[in-house]
Design a protein around this motif. Structure first.
Motif, short mmCIF file in Angstrom:
data_model
loop_
_atom_site.label_atom_id
_atom_site.label_comp_id
_atom_site.label_asym_id
_atom_site.label_seq_id
_atom_site.Cartn_x
_atom_site.Cartn_y
_atom_site.Cartn_z
N LEU A 34 0.82 -1.22 0.00
CA LEU A 34 0.00 0.00 0.00
C LEU A 34 0.85 1.26 0.00
O LEU A 34 0.57 2.21 -0.74
CB LEU A 34 -0.92 0.00 1.22
CG LEU A 34 -2.16 -0.87 1.11
CD1 LEU A 34 -2.72 -1.18 2.48
CD2 LEU A 34 -3.20 -0.19 0.24
N SER A 35 1.87 1.28 0.83
CA SER A 35 2.73 2.46 0.93
C SER A 35 3.41 2.78 -0.39
O SER A 35 3.58 3.95 -0.75
CB SER A 35 3.79 2.26 2.01
OG SER A 35 3.18 2.15 3.27
N GLN A 36 3.78 1.74 -1.12
CA GLN A 36 4.44 1.94 -2.40
C GLN A 36 3.45 2.15 -3.54
O GLN A 36 3.85 2.50 -4.65
CB GLN A 36 5.33 0.74 -2.71
CG GLN A 36 6.51 0.62 -1.77
CD GLN A 36 7.39 -0.56 -2.12
OE1 GLN A 36 7.48 -0.95 -3.28
NE2 GLN A 36 8.03 -1.12 -1.12
N GLY A 37 2.17 1.93 -3.28
CA GLY A 37 1.15 2.11 -4.31
C GLY A 37 1.19 1.06 -5.40
O GLY A 37 0.79 1.31 -6.53
N LEU A 69 -0.55 -1.36 -6.63
CA LEU A 69 -1.90 -1.92 -6.65
C LEU A 69 -2.29 -2.20 -8.09
O LEU A 69 -2.78 -1.32 -8.79
CB LEU A 69 -2.87 -0.96 -5.97
CG LEU A 69 -2.50 -0.57 -4.54
CD1 LEU A 69 -3.34 0.60 -4.06
CD2 LEU A 69 -2.64 -1.76 -3.62
N ASN A 85 -8.47 1.16 -7.20
CA ASN A 85 -7.12 1.11 -6.63
C ASN A 85 -6.57 2.49 -6.27
O ASN A 85 -5.88 2.64 -5.26
CB ASN A 85 -6.16 0.40 -7.59
CG ASN A 85 -6.40 -1.09 -7.63
OD1 ASN A 85 -6.83 -1.68 -6.65
ND2 ASN A 85 -6.14 -1.70 -8.77
N LYS A 86 -6.88 3.50 -7.07
CA LYS A 86 -6.41 4.86 -6.76
C LYS A 86 -7.04 5.36 -5.47
O LYS A 86 -6.38 5.97 -4.63
CB LYS A 86 -6.69 5.81 -7.92
CG LYS A 86 -5.80 5.59 -9.11
CD LYS A 86 -6.08 6.57 -10.22
CE LYS A 86 -5.18 6.26 -11.41
NZ LYS A 86 -5.41 7.18 -12.52
N HIS A 139 -5.52 3.54 -2.44
CA HIS A 139 -4.22 4.11 -2.08
C HIS A 139 -4.39 5.46 -1.38
O HIS A 139 -3.75 5.74 -0.36
CB HIS A 139 -3.34 4.25 -3.32
CG HIS A 139 -1.96 4.68 -3.03
ND1 HIS A 139 -1.48 5.90 -3.45
CD2 HIS A 139 -0.96 4.08 -2.34
CE1 HIS A 139 -0.23 6.03 -3.02
NE2 HIS A 139 0.11 4.94 -2.35
N LYS A 140 -5.28 6.30 -1.89
CA LYS A 140 -5.53 7.61 -1.30
C LYS A 140 -6.08 7.47 0.12
O LYS A 140 -5.62 8.15 1.05
CB LYS A 140 -6.51 8.41 -2.15
CG LYS A 140 -6.88 9.74 -1.56
CD LYS A 140 -7.94 10.45 -2.36
CE LYS A 140 -8.32 11.75 -1.65
NZ LYS A 140 -9.39 12.45 -2.31
N CYS A 181 -3.24 6.27 2.47
CA CYS A 181 -2.23 7.30 2.74
C CYS A 181 -2.76 8.41 3.64
O CYS A 181 -2.08 8.85 4.57
CB CYS A 181 -1.70 7.88 1.43
SG CYS A 181 -0.69 6.72 0.49
N CYS A 219 -7.87 -1.42 4.67
CA CYS A 219 -7.04 -1.41 3.46
C CYS A 219 -5.99 -2.53 3.53
O CYS A 219 -5.76 -3.23 2.54
CB CYS A 219 -6.35 -0.06 3.29
SG CYS A 219 -7.48 1.31 2.91
#
Length: 104
Positions: free
Chosen positions: A12-15, A17, A26-27, A30-31, A34, A60
């Motif tokens: 998740l931290s690295q995105g 997905l 997925n966007k 991630h949002k 974060c 998440c």
């Protein structure tokens, strides 16, 4: 289980997905992750908002455990009962909690 959470949090931290699932954006995933993480790290005093942020973060993480890690990662044992996570359900929980907003 902590290992699975750490792996999922790293993804998740690295995105990273890339798995496409109907009903999961997925966007947005991630949002939500974060922003909820940022809120948790701000160390503010509003416990209800901190709990909501933690709910978003862990939903998440459970979602990523379902879609990106081994089958063993989809399960968690509470007391003696096994509980299996479902990705879309976790997305909806995160979305609902995130929709309440955070005041930084």
């Amino acid at each position: 289980m902590i290992k699975f959470d750490a792996e999922a949090q790293n993804i998740l931290s690295q995105g990273i997905l890339t798995v496409e699932v109907d009903g999961i954006n997925n966007k947005k995933l991630h949002k939500m992750f974060c922003e909820a993480q940022r809120y948790r790290r701000a160390n503010l005093r509003d416990t209800s908002q901190i709990q909501r942020a933690e709910s978003v973060v862990y939903s998440c993480i459970r979602l990523v455990r379902c879609l990106y890690l081994s089958d063993d990662a989809k399960m968690q044992v509470f007391d003696v009962h096994e509980h299996f996570f479902e990705a879309l359900q976790q997305f909806k929980i995160a979305e609902e909690e995130f929709g309440c907003g955070f005041e930084l």
